[in-house]
Scaffold this active site. Structure first.
Site, short mmCIF file in Angstrom:
data_model
loop_
_atom_site.label_atom_id
_atom_site.label_comp_id
_atom_site.label_asym_id
_atom_site.label_seq_id
_atom_site.Cartn_x
_atom_site.Cartn_y
_atom_site.Cartn_z
N SER A 88 0.84 -1.19 0.00
CA SER A 88 0.00 0.00 0.00
C SER A 88 0.88 1.25 0.00
O SER A 88 1.70 1.42 -0.90
CB SER A 88 -0.96 -0.05 1.18
OG SER A 88 -1.95 0.95 1.09
N GLU A 132 -9.45 -5.57 -3.73
CA GLU A 132 -8.86 -4.51 -2.91
C GLU A 132 -9.91 -3.59 -2.29
O GLU A 132 -9.92 -3.33 -1.09
CB GLU A 132 -7.92 -3.65 -3.77
CG GLU A 132 -6.69 -4.36 -4.28
CD GLU A 132 -5.51 -4.29 -3.34
OE1 GLU A 132 -5.68 -3.79 -2.21
OE2 GLU A 132 -4.42 -4.75 -3.73
N HIS A 160 -8.12 -5.34 0.60
CA HIS A 160 -6.87 -4.60 0.82
C HIS A 160 -6.27 -4.98 2.17
O HIS A 160 -6.95 -4.92 3.19
CB HIS A 160 -7.18 -3.10 0.78
CG HIS A 160 -5.98 -2.21 0.73
ND1 HIS A 160 -5.08 -2.23 -0.31
CD2 HIS A 160 -5.51 -1.28 1.60
CE1 HIS A 160 -4.13 -1.33 -0.09
NE2 HIS A 160 -4.36 -0.75 1.07
#
Length: 526
Positions: free
Chosen positions: A211, A335, A439
């Site tokens: 990320s 995600e 995610h």
């Protein structure tokens, strides 16, 4: 994370308080621990199972007093063994992603995890850059025992300055634009100098992140100041091809935009006079700085048009000019389901109106084409449709584009993490719709984290395979080896490696382009 909807992160903060609490009381084992001499002084670590851990090792002097908003400098040397068994301080942050806020600036430390088994040739080193949108996170929250013991790696997890303390552009503070990035570079320099003492190979360093940490890896690939500091790269769940916009608030931004933002922050802090702004800003307490810079939800990120980052990394990537090193890059199949989950905690179920409003906000005149590509006729499909199109728009498009542009030189290996039953957070309420491979869902397969439900047997087998892939890549630049399913180098979307549990769960990603509507998104403006 790139996206920080306050509702989900407040809830995640509650969940991760468990992790913070566990970290604070982690047992260090019986008897004296191993002692390693760094270039600043000796540190005494702990024996924890099959690994040695050294925690809160300073790689730079505390950035306080005269070093406030100044580039990292070497730590003050010491002579007696320094206790390295307790967790270090988190860099100043609001704590939404961790379960505890911090006002600390004495945080430029790193953790080292090594196999306890002595001897053998020097081991490859993996340096982990945590995520958190440049405003949250901490290296010490990622237990690296499996990567060290099973993968044979020396793993270094690092802290770096966050928020306005790590990314503030103001004429009175020259060099403060990219302190978060230059802190990472200082940590990498520490690794080059000290890896040998921990049994690592200073000439075989992989920089990895997820990320916001993955975006940092892409940025370091574009930074001349990082030249010679690492040899391979792993990028997870980060769009390295998107240029800055209000929607991409953590992406690298032009110097002039960052400077306007910095002057707004200075005004809020009562420091408008350029002649006195430096002393004025340095006199403000950390909570006031955070409030002035984060209260309106505007993100922070690296600044280009600066000595350490002359050009936008996305432009450097498009030009094929990123540093040419072996790279792994990938994303999670679902995600943005986590983002929608978080938004629903605050406003209730996603409706068709929410879907249309969000697409219109993001894509403006192109919204009708996007909505036509993702048909949804009622509220029942709105949440999953919005998550699907946002995942493709914000992650799949960027990962496939970056993999393509990187594959002209050193080898590239691309992946899609796809466990549709990935473990959920221990302390969060269940989602209204399946979260799939959301995610951050891949992190419990690589690191020991206490925020997730335990892996079941097939997931543990996948975790073993993933640790093997990651560690072999760190060792040789190629994840293949042993009895693991073959992972082809990148030649196109169908060569992405799908990572999912169960028999046949690991395989090349035939159909990935269709699943994520890549031809459609390739024709859309960035």
């Amino acid at each position: 994370m790139h996206h920080r909807p306050s509702a989900v992160l407040a809830a995640v903060g509650t969940a991760l308080a468990v992790l913070a609490g566990c970290a604070a009381t982690e047992p260090v084992g019986a008897g004296p621990g191993p002692v390693v001499r760094t270039d600043a002084g000796p540190v005494r670590g702990a024996v924890t199972g099959a690994v040695h851990t050294f925690r809160a090792v300073p790689y730079a002097a505390p950035p306080v007093g005269g070093l406030h908003w100044a580039p990292a400098r070497p730590p003050q040397p010491w002579t007696e063994p320094r206790d390295a068994t307790a967790p270090g301080r988190l860099c100043a942050q609001d704590g939404l992603e961790l379960g505890r806020p911090s006002t600390d600036e004495d945080c430029l430390t790193l953790d080292v995890t090594t196999p306890a088994e002595p001897g053998g040739p020097p081991r490859p080193v993996l340096v982990w850059v945590h995520g958190g949108s440049n405003v949250d996170g901490g290296g010490g929250l990622y237990g690296a025992a499996r990567l060290a013991a099973e993968g044979g790696l020396v793993v270094v997890t690092i802290n770096y300055r966050l928020g306005a303390l790590g990314f503030l552009t103001h004429p009175a503070l020259p060099g403060a634009d990219n302190l978060g990035l230059t802190d990472q570079q200082a940590a990498l320099g520490w690794v080059r100098r000290n890896a040998t003492a921990f049994g690592g190979d200073p000439g075989n360093v992989t920089l990895a992140g997820e990320s916001g940490g993955g975006a940092a890896v892409c940025t370091q690939l574009a930074s001349p100041a990082a030249d010679g500091l690492f040899d391979k790269a792993i990028v997870s769940s980060a769009d390295c091809t998107a240029t800055w916009s209000p929607e991409r608030s953590t992406a690298p931004r032009p110097h002039e935009i960052a400077q306007r933002r910095g002057q707004v922050i200075a005004q809020r802090l009562g420091c408008p006079d350029p002649a006195t702004a430096a002393d004025c800003l340095r006199s403000r307490p950390v909570p006031e700085v955070r409030a002035a810079s984060e209260s309106d939800g505007a993100g922070v990120g690296p600044v280009f048009g600066t000595p350490e980052l002359p050009r936008d990394p996305a432009a450097v990537l498009r030009a094929g000019a990123l540093r040419d090193v072996p790279t792994m890059i990938g994303f999670n199949r679902d995600e943005e389901r986590f983002r929608i989950y978080g938004e629903e905690l605050g406003r209730g179920p996603t409706t068709l109106a929410h879907l249309r409003d969000e697409v219109t906000r993001l894509d403006g005149p192109d919204a009708p084409a996007v909505l036509a590509e993702y048909p949804c006729a009622d509220d029942g499909c709105a949440a999953t449709t919005l998550a699907e199109l946002l995942t493709a728009r914000n992650y799949a498009r960027g990962a496939t584009d970056a993999a393509h542009r990187l594959s002209g030189g050193a080898p590239v290996f691309a992946f899609e993490f796809a466990d549709q039953r990935a473990p959920w957070f221990r302390e969060l309420p269940p989602a209204r719709f399946p979260q799939g491979a959301y995610h951050t869902a891949e992190l419990p397969y690589l690191f020991d984290v206490d925020w997730a439900e335990p892996l079941d047997p097939p997931q543990r087998e996948l975790a073993t395979e993933m640790v093997g892939y990651w560690s072999r890549f760190a060792r040789t630049g190629d994840p293949n080896g042993g009895d693991a399913p073959a992972w082809p180098p990148h030649t196109g979307p169908d060569s992405f490696q799908v990572l999912a549990p169960g028999p046949g769960g690991i395989h090349p990603a035939a159909g990935l382009a269709e699943r994520h509507h890549l031809a459609f998104w390739a024709a859309r403006p960035r």
